[in-house]
Write an enzyme that holds these catalytic residues in place. Structure first.
Site, PDB file in Angstrom:
ATOM      1  N   ASP A   1      -7.493   0.547  12.135  1.00 58.22           N
ATOM      2  CA  ASP A   1      -8.637  -0.233  11.672  1.00 58.22           C
ATOM      3  C   ASP A   1      -9.607  -0.516  12.802  1.00 58.22           C
ATOM      4  O   ASP A   1     -10.791  -0.768  12.559  1.00 58.22           O
ATOM      5  CB  ASP A   1      -8.150  -1.540  11.049  1.00 58.22           C
TER       6      ASP A   1
ATOM      7  N   GLN B   1       0.824  -1.212   0.000  1.00 56.08           N
ATOM      8  CA  GLN B   1       0.000   0.000   0.000  1.00 56.08           C
ATOM      9  C   GLN B   1       0.862   1.269   0.000  1.00 56.08           C
ATOM     10  O   GLN B   1       0.489   2.283  -0.570  1.00 56.08           O
ATOM     11  CB  GLN B   1      -0.913   0.030   1.226  1.00 56.08           C
TER      12      GLN B   1
HETATM   13  C1  LIG Z   1      -7.516   5.107   6.845  1.00 56.48           C
HETATM   14  S1  LIG Z   1      -7.268   3.467   6.341  1.00 56.48           S
HETATM   15  C2  LIG Z   1      -6.946   2.624   7.800  1.00 56.48           C
HETATM   16  C3  LIG Z   1      -6.197   1.333   7.584  1.00 56.48           C
HETATM   17  O1  LIG Z   1      -6.757   0.479   6.546  1.00 56.48           O
HETATM   18  C4  LIG Z   1      -5.652  -0.178   5.887  1.00 56.48           C
HETATM   19  O2  LIG Z   1      -5.834  -1.560   5.765  1.00 56.48           O
HETATM   20  P1  LIG Z   1      -6.121  -2.226   4.290  1.00 56.48           P
HETATM   21  O3  LIG Z   1      -5.231  -1.535   3.305  1.00 56.48           O
HETATM   22  O4  LIG Z   1      -5.810  -3.691   4.483  1.00 56.48           O
HETATM   23  O5  LIG Z   1      -7.589  -1.971   4.053  1.00 56.48           O
HETATM   24  C5  LIG Z   1      -4.483   0.081   6.767  1.00 56.48           C
HETATM   25  O6  LIG Z   1      -4.473  -0.770   7.896  1.00 56.48           O
HETATM   26  C6  LIG Z   1      -4.771   1.510   7.154  1.00 56.48           C
HETATM   27  O7  LIG Z   1      -3.940   1.967   8.139  1.00 56.48           O
END
Ligand SMILES: CSC[C@H]1O[C@H](OP(=O)(O)O)[C@H](O)[C@@H]1O
Length: 352
Positions: A243, A202
Site C-alpha cells: 500500500d 480478503q
Molecule cells: C494490490 S492491492 C494492495 C493492498 O491493498 C489491500 O488493502 P485493502 O484490502 O485494505 O484495500 C492490501 O493491503 C493489498 O495488499
C-alpha cells in the site's frame, strides 16, 4: 511476454467500470456470493465507496478516486484547468481523506491536479483522459510485473499470498496475484496457498474466488497456519502486495504481512513485494512515518454479520502493518526489481 502466453483468460474481472456518466464499482463487500455493481454518480459517492471498502486495493482506490475527480468536474464551470482546480479542491480533499495508508490514492489525485494545472478550455477532456490513462497504465504495469516477478520463481515452487492483490484490487490482472497468474501460466508455480486475511477476509472471500474464476487451484489456510505451512516445506516464496513503499524500502501492507515476513526469514523462505511504481513513496523516508489506518473495532467482533464476541469486549483494529526492508528479498515494480532493498537501491530506480 514469456513464450507469448495468452493471459487474457486470466484476467476477466473488472472491478471498476466508467460508463461516461458514472462509475460502476463491483461491490467487494458482497463477494463471493453476489456479483453486484454499485453506481457512484458523484465524487462523494466514490469517496464513500472507498472508505466502506466497496472498492478496495491500493491501485484500485487510486483509479476510483481519479474517476471521482472527473465526476466532481461535472458540478462546476471554469474557463481553464487552473480555475477548475481551485473549485474542485474541496471535493479532491474529501476523496483523499477516504483512506490514509495507500499512497496510490494521494498519488492519483496529485496526478489529476497536475493534468488540470496546465489545461486550457478543454480541461474536462484532459481530466477524463488522465483518469483513463491511470487505469490503462496500471493494467500494463501489472502484466509486466507478473512476468518480472514470475521470472524470480524456480519451476515447481509453492507460493503463499496474503490479502487480495488481484484484478479486484487493481485495473486488472493484479500485482502479487499477477505474479502468481504468470507463474502458474509459465509452469513455475505448482502450488498456491492463500490465507484468509482476517478481519476483512480478503483472502477467503476474494483471492481464492478470483483464482477459481481463472481455473487456478488455491488452498485456503487460516492466518494462524502460515508459519506451520512454511515449516512444512510446501512453499518457497511468500508473495504480497503493498500500500506504500518508502524511500528505504520499508513497506506498508495488509495487517499480518509483517509476521509473514518474520516467519519467512526464520524458515528460509523468500519474501517478494509486488506493486506498481504508483505505490512507491520516495517522500516518506521510512515505515515508522506511515499513517496506519485503524478501522472500527466492530470488524473484529463478528463474521458475516454474526457476532462472535461477548458484549463489552474491547478490540483494536489496525488494518495495515509495516514490513522493514531488511525482511524483504525483492520489491518488484514495473520500473525494475529492487533486490535486498535499502535507500540506495531504491534511489537507483526511483530517484531522490
Ligand atoms: C494490490 S492491492 C494492495 C493492498 O491493498 C489491500 O488493502 P485493502 O484490502 O485494505 O484495500 C492490501 O493491503 C493489498 O495488499
Amino acid at each position: 511476454m514469456a513464450n507469448d502466453i495468452e493471459y487474457d483468460r486470466y484476467d476477466r474481472i473488472r472491478p471498476i467500470r466508467w460508463t461516461g456518466a458514472a462509475l460502476e464499482l463491483l461491490d467487494q463487500r458482497k463477494l463471493p456470493f453476489a456479483v453486484e455493481y454499485l453506481t457512484a454518480a458523484t465524487s462523494d459517492e466514490v469517496a464513500g465507496a472507498i472508505h466502506a471498502l466497496a472498492v478496495r486495493g491500493a491501485p484500485a482506490i487510486g483509479i476510483a478516486a481519479a474517476w471521482g475527480a472527473v465526476l466532481a468536474a461535472r458540478d462546476i464551470d471554469a474557463g481553464d484547468g487552473a480555475a477548475a482546480l481551485a473549485k474542485l479542491e474541496p471535493a479532491l480533499q474529501r476523496l483523499n481523506a477516504a483512506r490514509p495508508t495507500a499512497v496510490n490514492l494521494a498519488w492519483a489525485l496529485a496526478r489529476m491536479r497536475r493534468a488540470l494545472a496546465g489545461a486550457g478550455g478543454d480541461w474536462r477532456d484532459v481530466l477524463e483522459r488522465e483518469a483513463q490513462a491511470i487505469a490503462t497504465e496500471d493494467l500494463a504495469a501489472n502484466r509486466r510485473m507478473g512476468e518480472m516477478g514470475a521470472a524470480l520463481i524456480a519451476p515447481g515452487s509453492g507460493v503463499l499470498t496474503h490479502c487480495n492483490t488481484g484484478s479486484l484490487a487493481t485495473a486488472g490482472f493484479g500485482t502479487a496475484l499477477g505474479v502468481i497468474r504468470a507463474g502458474v501460466a509459465q509452469g513455475r508455480i505448482g502450488k498456491v496457498f492463500a490465507d484468509e486475511t482476517r478481519p476483512w477476509m480478503q483472502g477467503s472471500r476474494l483471492t481464492v474466488w478470483e483464482l477459481q474464476q481463472d481455473g487456478i487451484d488455491a488452498t485456503l489456510i487460516a492466518d494462524a497456519a502460515a508459519s506451520h505451512l512454511m515449516k512444512s516445506g510446501q512453499v518457497d516464496w511468500v508473495v504480497v502486495g503493498a500500500d506504500r513503499i518508502c524511500a528505504n524500502g520499508d513497506t506498508a501492507n495488509k495487517i499480518g504481512t509483517y509476521q509473514l515476513a518474520i516467519s519467512a526469514r526464520h524458515h528460509g523462505k523468500k519474501f517478494m513485494v509486488v506493486a506498481p511504481s504508483s505505490t512507491v513513496d520516495m517522500d516518506t523516508p521510512s515505515g515508522d512515518l506511515i499513517e496506519i489506518e485503524e478501522r472500527d473495532p466492530s470488524e473484529l467482533l463478528g463474521v458475516s454479520g454474526s457476532r462472535t464476541v461477548a458484549d463489552g469486549i474491547q478490540a483494536w483494529n489496525p488494518v495495515f502493518d509495516v514490513t522493514p526492508a531488511a525482511l524483504i528479498d525483492a520489491i518488484v515494480t514495473e520500473k525494475g526489481i529492487v533486490e535486498h532493498p535499502d535507500a540506495e537501491r531504491m534511489k537507483a530506480i526511483f530517484g531522490a
